[in-house]
Design an enzyme around this catalytic site. Structure first.
Site, PDB file in Angstrom:
ATOM      1  N   CYS A 206     -38.844 -42.541  34.910  1.00  0.00           N
ATOM      2  CA  CYS A 206     -39.019 -41.164  35.383  1.00  0.00           C
ATOM      3  C   CYS A 206     -39.636 -40.286  34.301  1.00  0.00           C
ATOM      4  O   CYS A 206     -40.376 -39.356  34.605  1.00  0.00           O
ATOM      5  CB  CYS A 206     -37.696 -40.601  35.852  1.00  0.00           C
TER       6      CYS A 206
ATOM      7  N   GLU B 241     -46.358 -38.666  40.920  1.00  0.00           N
ATOM      8  CA  GLU B 241     -45.703 -39.677  40.101  1.00  0.00           C
ATOM      9  C   GLU B 241     -46.113 -41.059  40.640  1.00  0.00           C
ATOM     10  O   GLU B 241     -45.858 -41.380  41.797  1.00  0.00           O
ATOM     11  CB  GLU B 241     -44.184 -39.498  40.213  1.00  0.00           C
TER      12      GLU B 241
HETATM   13  P1  NDP Z   1     -35.133 -43.531  46.217  1.00  0.00           P
HETATM   14  O1  NDP Z   1     -34.945 -42.119  45.814  1.00  0.00           O
HETATM   15  O2  NDP Z   1     -35.368 -43.834  47.643  1.00  0.00           O
HETATM   16  O3  NDP Z   1     -33.860 -44.395  45.760  1.00  0.00           O
HETATM   17  C1  NDP Z   1     -32.879 -44.017  44.814  1.00  0.00           C
HETATM   18  C2  NDP Z   1     -31.472 -44.360  45.334  1.00  0.00           C
HETATM   19  O4  NDP Z   1     -31.147 -43.560  46.461  1.00  0.00           O
HETATM   20  C3  NDP Z   1     -31.346 -45.812  45.803  1.00  0.00           C
HETATM   21  O5  NDP Z   1     -30.053 -46.290  45.532  1.00  0.00           O
HETATM   22  C4  NDP Z   1     -31.561 -45.651  47.286  1.00  0.00           C
HETATM   23  O6  NDP Z   1     -31.067 -46.715  48.031  1.00  0.00           O
HETATM   24  C5  NDP Z   1     -30.801 -44.375  47.579  1.00  0.00           C
HETATM   25  N1  NDP Z   1     -31.173 -43.678  48.809  1.00  0.00           N
HETATM   26  C6  NDP Z   1     -32.289 -43.824  49.569  1.00  0.00           C
HETATM   27  N2  NDP Z   1     -32.255 -42.972  50.612  1.00  0.00           N
HETATM   28  C7  NDP Z   1     -31.092 -42.274  50.506  1.00  0.00           C
HETATM   29  C8  NDP Z   1     -30.478 -41.226  51.279  1.00  0.00           C
HETATM   30  N3  NDP Z   1     -31.065 -40.703  52.361  1.00  0.00           N
HETATM   31  N4  NDP Z   1     -29.286 -40.733  50.878  1.00  0.00           N
HETATM   32  C9  NDP Z   1     -28.690 -41.212  49.776  1.00  0.00           C
HETATM   33  N5  NDP Z   1     -29.210 -42.191  49.015  1.00  0.00           N
HETATM   34  C10 NDP Z   1     -30.402 -42.720  49.366  1.00  0.00           C
HETATM   35  O7  NDP Z   1     -36.278 -44.147  45.354  1.00  0.00           O
HETATM   36  P2  NDP Z   1     -37.211 -45.389  45.748  1.00  0.00           P
HETATM   37  O8  NDP Z   1     -36.566 -46.590  45.285  1.00  0.00           O
HETATM   38  O9  NDP Z   1     -37.617 -45.387  47.186  1.00  0.00           O
HETATM   39  O10 NDP Z   1     -38.516 -45.061  44.899  1.00  0.00           O
HETATM   40  C11 NDP Z   1     -39.502 -44.169  45.415  1.00  0.00           C
HETATM   41  C12 NDP Z   1     -40.094 -43.326  44.330  1.00  0.00           C
HETATM   42  O11 NDP Z   1     -39.045 -42.594  43.696  1.00  0.00           O
HETATM   43  C13 NDP Z   1     -40.711 -44.092  43.185  1.00  0.00           C
HETATM   44  O12 NDP Z   1     -42.038 -44.403  43.429  1.00  0.00           O
HETATM   45  C14 NDP Z   1     -40.576 -43.124  42.065  1.00  0.00           C
HETATM   46  O13 NDP Z   1     -41.644 -42.228  42.079  1.00  0.00           O
HETATM   47  C15 NDP Z   1     -39.330 -42.385  42.351  1.00  0.00           C
HETATM   48  N6  NDP Z   1     -38.174 -42.863  41.584  1.00  0.00           N
HETATM   49  C16 NDP Z   1     -37.741 -42.115  40.539  1.00  0.00           C
HETATM   50  C17 NDP Z   1     -36.709 -42.570  39.777  1.00  0.00           C
HETATM   51  C18 NDP Z   1     -36.203 -41.818  38.625  1.00  0.00           C
HETATM   52  O14 NDP Z   1     -35.619 -42.423  37.728  1.00  0.00           O
HETATM   53  N7  NDP Z   1     -36.324 -40.524  38.593  1.00  0.00           N
HETATM   54  C19 NDP Z   1     -36.042 -43.834  40.019  1.00  0.00           C
HETATM   55  C20 NDP Z   1     -36.528 -44.536  41.185  1.00  0.00           C
HETATM   56  C21 NDP Z   1     -37.555 -44.030  41.917  1.00  0.00           C
HETATM   57  P3  NDP Z   1     -32.007 -47.991  48.277  1.00  0.00           P
HETATM   58  O15 NDP Z   1     -32.615 -48.401  46.989  1.00  0.00           O
HETATM   59  O16 NDP Z   1     -31.031 -48.965  48.710  1.00  0.00           O
HETATM   60  O17 NDP Z   1     -33.008 -47.551  49.281  1.00  0.00           O
END
Ligand code: NDP
Length: 479
Positions: free
Chosen positions: A290, A387
């Site tokens: 991030c 991002e």
């Molecule tokens: P998400 O925000 O979807 O996932 C983060 C966590 O939230 C995972 O455990 C996910 O579960 C969970 N989640 C998903 N939907 C919900 C919901 N409606 N309510 C509560 N929890 C939920 O990130 P992604 O993995 O889809 O990544 C997408 C983009 O996010 C990346 O391309 C990046 O840009 C960004 N990202 C940023 C991060 C950071 O450190 N700031 C980390 C990861 C992603 P599950 O994985 O099981 O879907």
């Protein structure tokens, strides 16, 4: 010149994954009611294990267990006693670090060098650090008798699975909260090994519950009325959904969301160190960070030299098998993430920026993306605004410090930034101008449990790490 290295593979037999895992509720592994999911190695697409999916009823069981532990043994325990458990967790993690590093690399795709030298030791360091706070909370600056919220719901992403778990669980336990944590659906295995470690540490049942599943399981945690505090790390989009979901309830939240950090290089910066810092800033963990330094702002007079030296350095990166100790750049975590990176790289090319990649062979199976550098990027390009969360660097130029600050701040995010210059006064002036939670000077991507981390603007709110990281887990000290 590039030296040939003989392969130096770490052994996968260091870890024994079970063929299937249940949910960790009330100190035991139990069946989940949803359909099980397969979790894979993104470097080979090989299935590593089957993992349970928690339904809303399972989440309810976990929250009930956490509440019971909060009102029972954990809530009544002194800080000094809690601290012994947290120290024990830290020591066990350090003792089992090789096993956890291999598990992390197999399930996430990151190079073993990183999980071995960064993820696991830093995760253990977080437990060691917060163990030290548990019996000193009244001296932390939050009043004479700081009180925990109760049950913390914690939702974490896939990019640093165990480290994010440590960032969440260590301060929650130190402050006397109990926990229901959901790892990402693509990287649940180190969290499940951690549950095994908690049994080994004899942590009282219900203090930490780990429920696996996809987004719906996360939504069930955020929406459960027995949860007092939410800690989320992930995308800005899901962060917004959670903020909407808990608006008007008693729940407090910390949100650690996305970033689009500027890494700013002045013409007096020491070039070799700077190039190393640029590489570490954007290619560490395949850029799936991030706070990655994904926008390189270079002073115009040194642009050509910096780009040329960077390209020379990138030719030497070893891309491939994450289990090889020589590997610098491993696999992308999932097919979905690779598709997102590929889509944004195509958008950069369509918008007129020039892309460059080092020559390297990619493995046939798994999810891979070559390190990519875009030059000729303008502020309005998607690759300068969105991002990418992959090994893709966008290079822009500036002439004066004021222009650098204006360009660095021209993003909806505000998580981190880097400054490269030999002038201390310029570092201080720039750091003051930058709207970023963390500013690194002549270094990048340095993490330490004693140092707070968190964002401005759409990068979220609240701080994790350091003394500041206790506040979100204490009543009346929401951020
Ligand atoms: P998400 O925000 O979807 O996932 C983060 C966590 O939230 C995972 O455990 C996910 O579960 C969970 N989640 C998903 N939907 C919900 C919901 N409606 N309510 C509560 N929890 C939920 O990130 P992604 O993995 O889809 O990544 C997408 C983009 O996010 C990346 O391309 C990046 O840009 C960004 N990202 C940023 C991060 C950071 O450190 N700031 C980390 C990861 C992603 P599950 O994985 O099981 O879907």
């Amino acid at each position: 010149m590039v030296f040939e290295y003989a392969p130096a593979p770490e052994s996968p037999s260091v870890v024994n994954f079970a063929s299937s895992y249940g949910l960790f509720i009330d100190g035991e592994f139990v069946d989940g009611s949803g359909s099980p999911m397969k979790t894979i190695n993104p470097a080979t697409e090989e299935v590593l294990a089957e993992v349970a999916t928690a339904s809303a009823d399972d989440v309810d069981r976990a929250v009930t267990a956490a509440r019971r532990a909060f009102e029972g043994p954990w809530g009544k325990m002194s800080g000094a006693e809690r601290s012994k458990y947290i120290f024990r967790i830290a020591r066990l993690l350090a003792e089992r670090s090789r096993e956890f590093a291999v598990a992390e690399t197999l399930n996430n795709g990151k190079p073993i060098r990183e999980s071995r030298d960064v993820d696991i030791p830093t995760a253990a360091a977080h437990f060691f650090y917060y163990a030290g706070w548990a019996d000193k909370l009244e001296y932390a600056g939050y009043g004479p008798s700081p009180r925990p919220h109760g049950v913390a719901g914690q939702i974490i992403p896939w990019n640093f699975p165990l480290l994010m778990l440590a960032w969440k669980i260590a301060p929650a336990l130190a402050t006397g909260n109990t926990v229901v944590l959901k790892p990402s659906e693509t990287t649940p295995l180190t969290a499940l090994l951690f549950a095994d470690l908690l049994q080994q540490a004899e942590l009282p049942p219900g203090v930490v519950n780990i429920v696996t599943g996809a987004g719906e399981t996360g939504a069930a945690i955020a929406g459960h009325e027995g949860i007092d505090k939410i800690a989320f790390t992930g995308s800005t989009e899901v962060g917004r959904t959670i903020a909407r979901q808990i608006a008007g309830t008693r729940k407090v939240a910390t949100l650690e969301l996305g970033g689009k950090a500027a890494n700013i290089v002045f013409d007096d910066a020491p070039i070799d160190q700077t190039v190393e810092g640029i590489v570490n800033g954007i290619f560490f963990n395949q850029g799936q960070v991030c706070c990655a330094g994904s926008r390189l702002l270079v002073q115009e007079s040194v642009h050509d030299e910096v780009v040329e030296r960077l390209q020379q350095r990138l030719q030497m990166l070893r891309v491939g098998d994450p289990m090889d100790k020589n590997t610098d750049v491993g696999a992308i975590n999932s097919e979905k993430q690779l598709a997102r990176i590929t889509e944004l790289v195509a958008a950069g090319e369509a918008e007129g920026a020039t892309s460059w990649q080092p020559e390297c062979e990619l493995p046939l199976n798994g999810f891979w993306h070559r390190p990519t550098v875009f030059t000729g990027v303008s502020q309005s390009h998607r690759i300068a605004q969105e991002e990418i969360f992959g090994p893709v660097l966008s290079v822009l130029t500036f002439r004066t410090p004021a222009e650098a600050a204006a360009k660095a701040n021209n993003t909806p995010y505000g998580l981190s930034a880097g400054i490269w210059t030999e002038k201390g006064s310029r570092i201080l002036w720039m750091a003051d101008q930058l709207k970023a939670g963390v500013v690194w000077a002549n270094t990048f991507n340095k993490f330490d449990p004693t140092s707070p981390f968190g964002g401005y603007k759409e990068s979220g709110y609240g701080r994790e790490g350091g003394r500041h990281g206790l506040a979100p887990y204490l009543k009346g000290e929401q951020r």
